[in-house]
Write a protein that holds these residues in place. Structure first.
Motif, PDB file in Angstrom:
ATOM      1  N   ARG A 400     -20.085 -52.023   7.523  1.00  0.00           N
ATOM      2  CA  ARG A 400     -18.713 -52.368   7.158  1.00  0.00           C
ATOM      3  C   ARG A 400     -17.687 -51.786   8.135  1.00  0.00           C
ATOM      4  NH1 ARG A 400     -18.513 -53.669   1.565  1.00  0.00           N
ATOM      5  NH2 ARG A 400     -20.496 -54.709   1.074  1.00  0.00           N
ATOM      6  N   SER A 401     -17.997 -50.606   8.688  1.00  0.00           N
ATOM      7  CA  SER A 401     -17.037 -49.978   9.597  1.00  0.00           C
ATOM      8  C   SER A 401     -17.760 -49.121  10.622  1.00  0.00           C
ATOM      9  CB  SER A 401     -16.031 -49.114   8.824  1.00  0.00           C
ATOM     10  OG  SER A 401     -16.642 -47.911   8.386  1.00  0.00           O
ATOM     11  N   ILE A 402     -17.101 -48.913  11.738  1.00  0.00           N
ATOM     12  CA  ILE A 402     -17.587 -48.011  12.792  1.00  0.00           C
ATOM     13  C   ILE A 402     -16.421 -47.115  13.168  1.00  0.00           C
ATOM     14  CG2 ILE A 402     -18.563 -47.813  15.099  1.00  0.00           C
ATOM     15  CD1 ILE A 402     -19.672 -50.679  14.705  1.00  0.00           C
ATOM     16  N   SER A 403     -16.609 -45.817  13.021  1.00  0.00           N
ATOM     17  CA  SER A 403     -15.544 -44.851  13.292  1.00  0.00           C
ATOM     18  C   SER A 403     -15.948 -43.934  14.435  1.00  0.00           C
ATOM     19  CB  SER A 403     -15.242 -44.015  12.043  1.00  0.00           C
ATOM     20  OG  SER A 403     -14.868 -44.840  10.959  1.00  0.00           O
ATOM     21  N   ILE A 404     -15.039 -43.722  15.345  1.00  0.00           N
ATOM     22  CA  ILE A 404     -15.281 -42.837  16.486  1.00  0.00           C
ATOM     23  C   ILE A 404     -14.280 -41.699  16.437  1.00  0.00           C
ATOM     24  CG2 ILE A 404     -15.554 -42.666  18.975  1.00  0.00           C
ATOM     25  CD1 ILE A 404     -17.437 -44.744  17.655  1.00  0.00           C
ATOM     26  N   MET A 405     -14.776 -40.491  16.163  1.00  0.00           N
ATOM     27  CA  MET A 405     -13.929 -39.303  16.270  1.00  0.00           C
ATOM     28  C   MET A 405     -14.380 -38.564  17.522  1.00  0.00           C
ATOM     29  SD  MET A 405     -13.206 -36.071  13.729  1.00  0.00           S
ATOM     30  CE  MET A 405     -14.899 -35.570  13.509  1.00  0.00           C
ATOM     31  N   GLY A 406     -13.521 -38.452  18.507  1.00  0.00           N
ATOM     32  CA  GLY A 406     -13.934 -37.861  19.770  1.00  0.00           C
ATOM     33  C   GLY A 406     -13.012 -36.769  20.265  1.00  0.00           C
ATOM     34  N   ILE A 494     -19.732 -52.670  20.450  1.00  0.00           N
ATOM     35  CA  ILE A 494     -19.225 -53.185  19.173  1.00  0.00           C
ATOM     36  C   ILE A 494     -18.766 -54.637  19.318  1.00  0.00           C
ATOM     37  CG2 ILE A 494     -17.396 -52.929  17.441  1.00  0.00           C
ATOM     38  CD1 ILE A 494     -17.472 -49.867  18.103  1.00  0.00           C
ATOM     39  N   GLN A 495     -18.042 -54.927  20.407  1.00  0.00           N
ATOM     40  CA  GLN A 495     -17.529 -56.287  20.602  1.00  0.00           C
ATOM     41  C   GLN A 495     -18.650 -57.287  20.833  1.00  0.00           C
ATOM     42  OE1 GLN A 495     -13.130 -55.142  22.457  1.00  0.00           O
ATOM     43  NE2 GLN A 495     -14.472 -56.503  23.577  1.00  0.00           N
ATOM     44  N   SER A 496     -19.661 -56.904  21.612  1.00  0.00           N
ATOM     45  CA  SER A 496     -20.754 -57.843  21.864  1.00  0.00           C
ATOM     46  C   SER A 496     -21.548 -58.111  20.597  1.00  0.00           C
ATOM     47  CB  SER A 496     -21.668 -57.312  22.973  1.00  0.00           C
ATOM     48  OG  SER A 496     -22.317 -56.121  22.575  1.00  0.00           O
ATOM     49  N   ALA A 497     -21.724 -57.077  19.750  1.00  0.00           N
ATOM     50  CA  ALA A 497     -22.489 -57.237  18.511  1.00  0.00           C
ATOM     51  C   ALA A 497     -21.726 -58.061  17.474  1.00  0.00           C
ATOM     52  CB  ALA A 497     -22.847 -55.871  17.932  1.00  0.00           C
ATOM     53  N   ARG A 505     -21.296 -57.955  11.066  1.00  0.00           N
ATOM     54  CA  ARG A 505     -20.217 -58.825  10.598  1.00  0.00           C
ATOM     55  C   ARG A 505     -19.082 -58.893  11.617  1.00  0.00           C
ATOM     56  NH1 ARG A 505     -17.696 -56.976   5.201  1.00  0.00           N
ATOM     57  NH2 ARG A 505     -19.830 -57.254   4.453  1.00  0.00           N
ATOM     58  N   ARG A 506     -18.500 -60.060  11.732  1.00  0.00           N
ATOM     59  CA  ARG A 506     -17.449 -60.304  12.729  1.00  0.00           C
ATOM     60  C   ARG A 506     -16.203 -59.478  12.452  1.00  0.00           C
ATOM     61  NH1 ARG A 506     -17.148 -63.987  16.567  1.00  0.00           N
ATOM     62  NH2 ARG A 506     -15.128 -64.598  17.418  1.00  0.00           N
ATOM     63  N   ASN A 507     -15.932 -59.224  11.172  1.00  0.00           N
ATOM     64  CA  ASN A 507     -14.709 -58.511  10.799  1.00  0.00           C
ATOM     65  C   ASN A 507     -14.968 -57.020  10.557  1.00  0.00           C
ATOM     66  OD1 ASN A 507     -16.203 -58.791   8.469  1.00  0.00           O
ATOM     67  ND2 ASN A 507     -14.453 -59.271   7.149  1.00  0.00           N
ATOM     68  N   VAL A 508     -15.973 -56.458  11.208  1.00  0.00           N
ATOM     69  CA  VAL A 508     -16.253 -55.028  11.049  1.00  0.00           C
ATOM     70  C   VAL A 508     -14.985 -54.225  11.392  1.00  0.00           C
ATOM     71  CG1 VAL A 508     -17.110 -54.761  13.422  1.00  0.00           C
ATOM     72  CG2 VAL A 508     -17.845 -53.157  11.649  1.00  0.00           C
ATOM     73  N   LYS A 509     -14.685 -53.251  10.571  1.00  0.00           N
ATOM     74  CA  LYS A 509     -13.509 -52.421  10.814  1.00  0.00           C
ATOM     75  C   LYS A 509     -13.835 -51.328  11.827  1.00  0.00           C
ATOM     76  CE  LYS A 509     -11.473 -53.191   6.244  1.00  0.00           C
ATOM     77  NZ  LYS A 509     -11.037 -52.556   4.973  1.00  0.00           N
ATOM     78  N   VAL A 510     -12.877 -51.054  12.691  1.00  0.00           N
ATOM     79  CA  VAL A 510     -13.086 -50.052  13.735  1.00  0.00           C
ATOM     80  C   VAL A 510     -11.973 -49.015  13.652  1.00  0.00           C
ATOM     81  CG1 VAL A 510     -13.296 -49.640  16.218  1.00  0.00           C
ATOM     82  CG2 VAL A 510     -14.203 -51.749  15.227  1.00  0.00           C
ATOM     83  N   PHE A 511     -12.373 -47.741  13.645  1.00  0.00           N
ATOM     84  CA  PHE A 511     -11.409 -46.637  13.589  1.00  0.00           C
ATOM     85  C   PHE A 511     -11.678 -45.685  14.750  1.00  0.00           C
ATOM     86  CE2 PHE A 511     -12.212 -48.102   9.268  1.00  0.00           C
ATOM     87  CZ  PHE A 511     -10.928 -48.309   8.774  1.00  0.00           C
ATOM     88  N   TYR A 512     -10.673 -45.482  15.589  1.00  0.00           N
ATOM     89  CA  TYR A 512     -10.774 -44.539  16.701  1.00  0.00           C
ATOM     90  C   TYR A 512      -9.678 -43.482  16.569  1.00  0.00           C
ATOM     91  CZ  TYR A 512     -13.854 -47.355  19.789  1.00  0.00           C
ATOM     92  OH  TYR A 512     -14.905 -48.032  20.357  1.00  0.00           O
ATOM     93  N   ALA A 513     -10.039 -42.225  16.722  1.00  0.00           N
ATOM     94  CA  ALA A 513      -9.047 -41.142  16.814  1.00  0.00           C
ATOM     95  C   ALA A 513      -9.663 -40.007  17.608  1.00  0.00           C
ATOM     96  CB  ALA A 513      -8.632 -40.659  15.427  1.00  0.00           C
ATOM     97  N   TYR A 514      -8.882 -39.446  18.514  1.00  0.00           N
ATOM     98  CA  TYR A 514      -9.357 -38.360  19.372  1.00  0.00           C
ATOM     99  C   TYR A 514      -8.466 -37.135  19.203  1.00  0.00           C
ATOM    100  CZ  TYR A 514     -11.945 -42.027  21.874  1.00  0.00           C
ATOM    101  OH  TYR A 514     -12.780 -43.063  22.199  1.00  0.00           O
ATOM    102  N   TYR A 515      -9.077 -35.969  19.233  1.00  0.00           N
ATOM    103  CA  TYR A 515      -8.275 -34.746  19.268  1.00  0.00           C
ATOM    104  C   TYR A 515      -8.351 -34.157  20.664  1.00  0.00           C
ATOM    105  CZ  TYR A 515     -12.765 -32.362  18.358  1.00  0.00           C
ATOM    106  OH  TYR A 515     -14.067 -31.925  18.405  1.00  0.00           O
TER     107      TYR A 515
END
Length: 552
Positions: A400-406, A494-497, A505-515
């Motif tokens: 449903r979602s992919i989150s990147i905390m970096g 993520i975009q290719s998949a 799913r095409r409408n997978v939610k993506v969350f990016y935030a970096y500290y």
């Protein structure tokens, strides 16, 4: 903004990249010989901020030296030969496995002269270590120049340093301040600077600065005086495997098979790239010590960070293992551990204090993966998002979602601030990845830290950046707010998949935030100045908190 200098610096980065690929395909080279000359010159032309002053023939960059040694195995300064290898079975031999303090690399000291270093994290890992080794050998030549005369004879300070190292090896007492005095002349620094650096080495690295400088200088002197060359090799297996996704495939298969064995594969999945502590503490900490607010969670997180062996820390971990947490230590070679968190086993439906599942809504499963390194992010995410081959059909997980905390370098703020990207620009190429981020800057406002939104640049390595390039990205129409090493690689997978291969799913939610772990444009705030320490708790747990609120 000096566009001309920025162009020269970007050209130097491109030359470094091309040269390293050439030397890798060649199979070996001598860092201080003709084959390594173009690499040294490109690094000199670039003069990366992380290394400080590297174009001096008289001064050793002490902070840069410590930064590099923390990312290399203990004793590498003694080794004339360095061999970069794939996973080739050395872990099953009698060799002691060495881990650098600040890099997840398995290393093996084969004999007095040879160090083998495993490269299982892709090209970025290779570029990273080659850049560090080039810096190391260049500084070794400065040490040699300051320790010998025009006829190659060693001076008094070198002879005294040699005696200090012999005493240190024999665990005999020696005059520490006299040792710093001798060393200060050899490294071309003041006594005060040298003494401060010596104390930093004692705290952060396995060998003292006296030991490191002596052995680096000794090998450099031997190369000139006796023709005993230093050399770097790349094993045939490493050259064969790089780019083949060997380790990413093994890693992702283990994760998928575990989800199937736990009967979690048909549940809503949320993939998170982050550390392996904040989500466990946030989710299960709330179960044992319910939060009334984010401040409550931050207080608990700070308490645990100050004392990881405390009763509360242990109780949270023990509770988690009994209520849905499954840990998958890495055995593939990626060095990326994974946690699977089944929220159906929580005693309270709420994951955080104001988030409650809807009635009849399937409990989500979190797949938390440790930080990837550079291009490895594409390899692992690409493999994880592929169809999983089963006995009857191609099975698609419900991601449903992919989150990147970096962690990232910030260009317009300070350490501990947050960056919310709207696009990733892949430095050195024409590739750029705009995307719809599920986070906006407003999500993080009001918590006492700076928040910046805009484009971010994905770099080949943080050790290759200089002020001219960074100022160009920040002040030009790119309006870049920070730099990191994985964003474009994750987004490419993520975009290719989701948009082309339809494996998620095409409408997978993506969350990016970096500290912000550093500000490479600010003297004293680069990565070489040290980590965030306790200052990193607030941004880390704030991003964790927000991911849970957006996805639970």
């Amino acid at each position: 903004m000096n566009t001309s200098n920025a162009q020269k610096s970007r050209a130097a980065i491109e030359r470094l990249y091309i040269t390293m690929r050439h030397l890798f395909m060649r199979g070996s080279y001598k860092p201080m010989g003709i084959s390594g000359a173009s690499l040294r010159q490109a690094l000199l032309d670039l003069s990366p901020e992380i290394y400080g002053l590297i174009n001096s023939s008289e001064k050793v960059e002490l902070d840069g030296l410590l930064y590099v040694m923390e990312r290399l195995p203990k004793g590498i300064e003694e080794c004339r030969l360095v061999r970069l290898i794939s996973r080739e079975g050395y872990e099953n031999g009698h060799f002691t496995t060495l881990f650098p303090p600040k890099r997840r690399r398995k290393c093996y000291r084969i004999d007095d002269e040879q160090m083998y270093v495993e490269m299982t994290r892709g090209r970025s890992d290779i570029y990273d270590i080659l850049t560090h080794l080039t810096f190391l050998y260049m500084e070794a030549d400065v040490i040699r120049n300051n320790s010998t005369d025009s006829k190659g004879r060693v001076n008094h300070d070198w002879l005294q340093l040699e005696q200090i190292v012999l005493k240190e090896d024999a665990q005999e007492p020696f005059d520490y301040e006299s040792a710093c005095s001798y060393l200060s002349h050899i490294v071309g620094r003041t006594f005060e600077e040298t003494h401060a650096a010596a104390l930093k080495f004692d705290k952060a690295y396995g060998n003292s600065i006296f030991h490191v400088v002596y052995h680096l200088g000794k090998l450099a002197i031997q190369e000139i005086a006796d023709g005993i060359d230093r050399e770097i090799f790349f094993s045939a297996t490493l050259r064969e495997r790089v780019g083949q996704h060997v380790y990413g495939d093994k890693w992702s298969s283990k994760v998928k098979e575990q989800l199937i064995s736990l009967n979690l594969h048909k549940r809503p999945l949320h993939v998170v790239s982050a550390n392996l502590h904040s989500f466990v503490n946030a989710i299960y900490g709330h179960q044992l010590y319910p939060f009334a607010s984010f401040d409550d969670m931050l207080k608990l997180a700070t308490e645990i960070s100050l004392n990881p062996e405390s009763k509360k820390a242990k109780s949270i971990k023990q509770y988690a293992l009994k209520h849905g947490l499954v840990e998958l230590p890495d055995q593939s070679g990626t060095n990326i551990g994974v946690q699977i968190i089944d929220t159906a086993k929580l005693k309270d439906d709420s994951i955080t204090y104001d988030t409650n599942r809807e009635v009849n809504k399937a409990a989500p499963v979190y797949v938390v993966m440790d930080y990837a390194f550079g291009e490895q992010a594409f390899e692992c995410m690409d493999e994880l998002l592929k169809f999983h081959e089963t006995t009857d059909r191609n099975f698609r997980f419900d991601i449903r979602s992919i989150s990147i905390m970096g962690k990232a370098g910030i260009l317009t703020g300070k350490k501990g601030d947050l960056m919310v990207p709207s696009s990733h620009i892949f430095e050195g190429t024409a590739d750029n990845y705009p995307f719809q981020n599920g986070f906006v800057a407003k999500d993080f406002e009001g918590y006492g830290i700076g928040v910046y939104a805009g484009s971010m640049v994905t770099v080949l390595g943080t050790s290759l950046q200089n002020k001219d390039v960074l100022n160009y990205f920040m002040e030009s129409s790119w309006k870049t707010i920070g730099l990191e090493m994985e964003g474009a690689h994750y987004q490419k997978a993520i975009q290719s998949a989701s948009k082309i291969r339809n494996t998620i799913r095409r409408n997978v939610k993506v969350f990016y935030a970096y500290y912000a772990s550093d500000n490479p444009l600010e003297t004293g705030s680069t990565l070489a100045s040290g980590g965030l320490g306790l200052d990193g708790i607030l941004p880390t747990y704030l991003v964790t908190w927000k991911i849970l609120h957006k996805t639970a």
